[in-house]
Each structure stands twice: as structure tokens, then as C-alpha cells.
Scaffold this motif. Sequence first.
Motif, PDB file in Angstrom:
ATOM      1  N   SER A 166       0.736  -0.983   0.258  1.00 11.33           N
ATOM      2  CA  SER A 166       0.101   0.575   0.161  1.00 11.33           C
ATOM      3  C   SER A 166       0.924   1.253   0.142  1.00 11.33           C
ATOM      4  CB  SER A 166      -1.204   0.054   1.223  1.00 11.33           C
ATOM      5  OG  SER A 166      -0.363   0.277   2.688  1.00 11.33           O
ATOM      6  N   GLY A 167       2.032   0.956   0.416  1.00 14.35           N
ATOM      7  CA  GLY A 167       3.332   2.484   0.422  1.00 14.35           C
ATOM      8  C   GLY A 167       2.497   3.229   1.706  1.00 14.35           C
ATOM      9  N   ILE A 168       1.823   2.699   2.520  1.00 17.19           N
ATOM     10  CA  ILE A 168       1.521   3.908   3.446  1.00 17.19           C
ATOM     11  C   ILE A 168       2.513   4.220   4.325  1.00 17.19           C
ATOM     12  CG2 ILE A 168      -1.324   3.665   3.125  1.00 17.19           C
ATOM     13  CD1 ILE A 168      -1.266   2.079   5.744  1.00 17.19           C
ATOM     14  N   ALA A 169       3.369   3.383   4.704  1.00 16.89           N
ATOM     15  CA  ALA A 169       4.486   3.293   5.902  1.00 16.89           C
ATOM     16  C   ALA A 169       5.972   3.532   5.442  1.00 16.89           C
ATOM     17  CB  ALA A 169       4.386   2.047   6.980  1.00 16.89           C
ATOM     18  N   ASP A 170       5.565   4.309   4.224  1.00 15.94           N
ATOM     19  CA  ASP A 170       7.215   4.587   3.522  1.00 15.94           C
ATOM     20  C   ASP A 170       7.337   4.644   4.505  1.00 15.94           C
ATOM     21  OD1 ASP A 170       6.652   2.741   1.439  1.00 15.94           O
ATOM     22  OD2 ASP A 170       6.322   4.306   0.028  1.00 15.94           O
ATOM     23  N   GLY A 171       9.240   4.123   4.770  1.00 18.11           N
ATOM     24  CA  GLY A 171      10.394   5.421   5.373  1.00 18.11           C
ATOM     25  C   GLY A 171       9.698   5.193   7.333  1.00 18.11           C
ATOM     26  N   HIS A 172       8.870   4.280   7.867  1.00 23.41           N
ATOM     27  CA  HIS A 172       8.378   4.600   8.560  1.00 23.41           C
ATOM     28  C   HIS A 172       8.978   2.387   9.512  1.00 23.41           C
ATOM     29  CE1 HIS A 172       5.825   7.523   9.973  1.00 23.41           C
ATOM     30  NE2 HIS A 172       5.941   7.130   8.250  1.00 23.41           N
ATOM     31  N   LYS A 173      10.098   2.276  10.181  1.00 23.93           N
ATOM     32  CA  LYS A 173       9.873   1.051  10.967  1.00 23.93           C
ATOM     33  C   LYS A 173       9.303   0.407  11.057  1.00 23.93           C
ATOM     34  CE  LYS A 173      13.700   3.499  13.950  1.00 23.93           C
ATOM     35  NZ  LYS A 173      14.146   3.148  15.486  1.00 23.93           N
ATOM     36  N   ILE A 174       9.289  -1.042  10.396  1.00 20.57           N
ATOM     37  CA  ILE A 174       8.214  -2.379  10.082  1.00 20.57           C
ATOM     38  C   ILE A 174       8.908  -3.757  10.909  1.00 20.57           C
ATOM     39  CG2 ILE A 174       8.633  -2.320   8.289  1.00 20.57           C
ATOM     40  CD1 ILE A 174       5.381  -3.035   8.023  1.00 20.57           C
ATOM     41  N   GLU A 203       6.995   0.040  16.780  1.00 16.55           N
ATOM     42  CA  GLU A 203       5.948   1.059  16.948  1.00 16.55           C
ATOM     43  C   GLU A 203       7.071   1.788  16.461  1.00 16.55           C
ATOM     44  OE1 GLU A 203       2.493   3.281  19.409  1.00 16.55           O
ATOM     45  OE2 GLU A 203       4.542   2.460  20.632  1.00 16.55           O
ATOM     46  N   ASP A 204       6.203   2.455  15.270  1.00 20.64           N
ATOM     47  CA  ASP A 204       6.508   3.931  14.549  1.00 20.64           C
ATOM     48  C   ASP A 204       5.730   5.454  14.249  1.00 20.64           C
ATOM     49  OD1 ASP A 204       8.523   6.199  13.238  1.00 20.64           O
ATOM     50  OD2 ASP A 204       9.528   4.675  11.652  1.00 20.64           O
ATOM     51  N   GLY A 205       5.783   5.854  14.929  1.00 16.60           N
ATOM     52  CA  GLY A 205       4.169   6.968  14.289  1.00 16.60           C
ATOM     53  C   GLY A 205       2.715   6.625  15.093  1.00 16.60           C
ATOM     54  N   LYS A 206       2.342   6.058  13.900  1.00 13.14           N
ATOM     55  CA  LYS A 206       1.120   5.437  13.820  1.00 13.14           C
ATOM     56  C   LYS A 206       1.196   4.165  13.547  1.00 13.14           C
ATOM     57  CE  LYS A 206      -2.172   6.740  10.807  1.00 13.14           C
ATOM     58  NZ  LYS A 206      -3.151   7.023   9.897  1.00 13.14           N
ATOM     59  N   PHE A 207       1.993   3.502  13.228  1.00 13.94           N
ATOM     60  CA  PHE A 207       2.622   2.662  12.587  1.00 13.94           C
ATOM     61  C   PHE A 207       2.583   1.123  13.534  1.00 13.94           C
ATOM     62  CE2 PHE A 207       2.518   5.152   8.657  1.00 13.94           C
ATOM     63  CZ  PHE A 207       1.024   5.076   8.060  1.00 13.94           C
ATOM     64  N   SER A 208       2.315   0.713  14.306  1.00 19.23           N
ATOM     65  CA  SER A 208       2.937  -0.296  14.584  1.00 19.23           C
ATOM     66  C   SER A 208       2.817  -2.131  14.464  1.00 19.23           C
ATOM     67  CB  SER A 208       2.592  -0.863  16.485  1.00 19.23           C
ATOM     68  OG  SER A 208       1.321  -1.308  16.081  1.00 19.23           O
ATOM     69  N   SER A 209       4.158  -2.849  13.942  1.00 15.55           N
ATOM     70  CA  SER A 209       3.433  -3.966  13.957  1.00 15.55           C
ATOM     71  C   SER A 209       4.612  -5.641  14.584  1.00 15.55           C
ATOM     72  CB  SER A 209       4.317  -3.858  12.978  1.00 15.55           C
ATOM     73  OG  SER A 209       5.874  -3.609  12.488  1.00 15.55           O
ATOM     74  N   SER A 210       4.176  -6.451  14.617  1.00 13.16           N
ATOM     75  CA  SER A 210       4.670  -8.130  15.066  1.00 13.16           C
ATOM     76  C   SER A 210       4.948  -8.968  14.463  1.00 13.16           C
ATOM     77  CB  SER A 210       3.488  -8.268  16.698  1.00 13.16           C
ATOM     78  OG  SER A 210       2.673  -9.114  16.016  1.00 13.16           O
ATOM     79  N   ASN A 211       6.344  -9.904  15.187  1.00 13.47           N
ATOM     80  CA  ASN A 211       6.123 -11.014  14.274  1.00 13.47           C
ATOM     81  C   ASN A 211       4.459 -11.941  14.317  1.00 13.47           C
ATOM     82  OD1 ASN A 211       9.252 -11.588  16.437  1.00 13.47           O
ATOM     83  ND2 ASN A 211       8.595 -10.445  14.362  1.00 13.47           N
ATOM     84  N   GLY A 212       3.597 -11.786  14.625  1.00  9.08           N
ATOM     85  CA  GLY A 212       1.971 -11.788  14.305  1.00  9.08           C
ATOM     86  C   GLY A 212       2.137 -13.259  15.583  1.00  9.08           C
ATOM     87  N   ASN A 213       1.253 -14.556  14.762  1.00  5.33           N
ATOM     88  CA  ASN A 213       0.730 -15.329  16.159  1.00  5.33           C
ATOM     89  C   ASN A 213       1.037 -15.294  17.452  1.00  5.33           C
ATOM     90  OD1 ASN A 213       0.933 -17.626  13.856  1.00  5.33           O
ATOM     91  ND2 ASN A 213       3.146 -17.249  14.069  1.00  5.33           N
TER      92      ASN A 213
END
Length: 250
Positions: A166-174, A203-213
Motif C-alpha cells: 500500500s505504501g502507507i508506511a514508507d520511511g517507517h520501521k516495521i 512502533e513508529d508513529g501511527k504504525f506498529s507491527s509484530s512477528n504475529g501468531n
Amino acid sequence: MRKLMIIVLATIIVGCNTNSSEPETIQGTSPTPQQQNQKDGLAKHLKPFKPELPTIGLLMFDGVLQGEVIATSDVFGKPSRDFEQLFNVITIAETKAAITTEEGIHLVPDYTFDNCPKLTALFIPSGYDMHTQVRNVKMIDFIKKKNEETQYIVSNCAGAQLIGASGIADGHKIVTYIGGGRELQKQYPNLKVQDDSLVTFVEDGKFSSSNGNLTSYISALNLVEKMTSTAHREFVEEYLYIDRLRNWKK
């Protein structure tokens, strides 16, 4: 004698019926959330959509890993300590048709891409076949559209590929699933992909992410704390018996 036996039997039956309708609690202690819900009746579990509450959207598609959907609903679906509803938790898919998870469970979405209400947060899960999802133009457009209105976007596991597409988090950590970071960085060079062998959640700004499961609970608990309080996060962890999970080997 016969009349006396009938009276005794009736007393026992009434006593059994009375005890079965009330959850057992220890005298002098507060009821657990589960006991309180039983005491208040089934209606406590019926959560209407309340426009004044923040709305948490759970994206779904055929082949989704159901644990990553359930983790978020587990966390945000819990009430306050006063048993008040704090969030609307809704599921969203491309159509209203039931989707089939990777594990074989059938789930019927609440909303579609076309009629989804305004979201406060969007959670993007993963599946083993992300090739199909990242090429789904309607899904990518939906994520782009919701990014414009949401305060938070969360991806778990290979859901990071949909973020990349989607390109929405370009420049952000993930971060993505363990072992998937190198390929994610190659496919979407504008993302700042973290080392998934070391990083579980970022977490970076409004974006956050995990390994899942199971680590999907981490991303959900982090956001529920941000949107409420540390005390509420601790209450949710207590409600889910996470302390028991941490200490199970003991």
C-alpha cells in the motif's frame, strides 16, 4: 413419613436450582470478570455498535491466520473494570460471504470494504498465501483509504506485506514474521524493516507491527494501553490469565 420425604426432596431440588444459577465465589472476595458476566446474564456479552466509541477494525480474508484476528478481539473486546463497553470491535472483508481461515474456521464479516464505518485503528493480519492478497487491488485501496482516517495501523506477521504494497508506511520501521524480513526489505525498499530475529514488536508513529501468531497479543495490548491506561491493560491481562501463561512452567 411419605409427606416428610416429599418436603425434603422439594427443598433439595430448590436448593440445587438456586446454586446452579449463581457463579460460585469465595465469601469476602470480589468476583472474577467471568463470574460477574455470568451473574449479570448473557446480555452482558451483546455489544451494540456505539458511534461514540473508538472503532477497531479487524481485516479478514480467505486463508487468514485466525489467531491474529482473535488476539485483537480478545484484547479490545474486554470491558472496563466496571464492565462498561470501551470499543466497537468489527470484522471487515471484501464481501459479506463467510471467509475460511487457514485453520478451517468459517467467519462471517460484519462489514465490507464498501460499507465499513470510520475506524480509529485497523489491524492487518497475515496468511500463508499473501501473494494473492498483495495483488488484490480492492484490498490495497481499502487500506490506503482507511489510513487517511485512522489514528493507528497495526500489522502482524506477513500483514507487513500489505503495508508495503500500500505504501502507507514508507520511511517507517516495521517488523514481520521470523525469517521474512530480508524478503520484505527486498520487495519494499522504502520500508525500514527491522531484524526479525531480534525484534518482536516495533512502533513508529501511527504504525506498529509484530512477528504475529501469539505475539499479536503484544501489539494489541500495547495499543489498548495507549488508548486507555496502564491499569486497563493490566486488567485485560488479568482477564485473559496472561499471568498464568507466563508462569505455567512453575
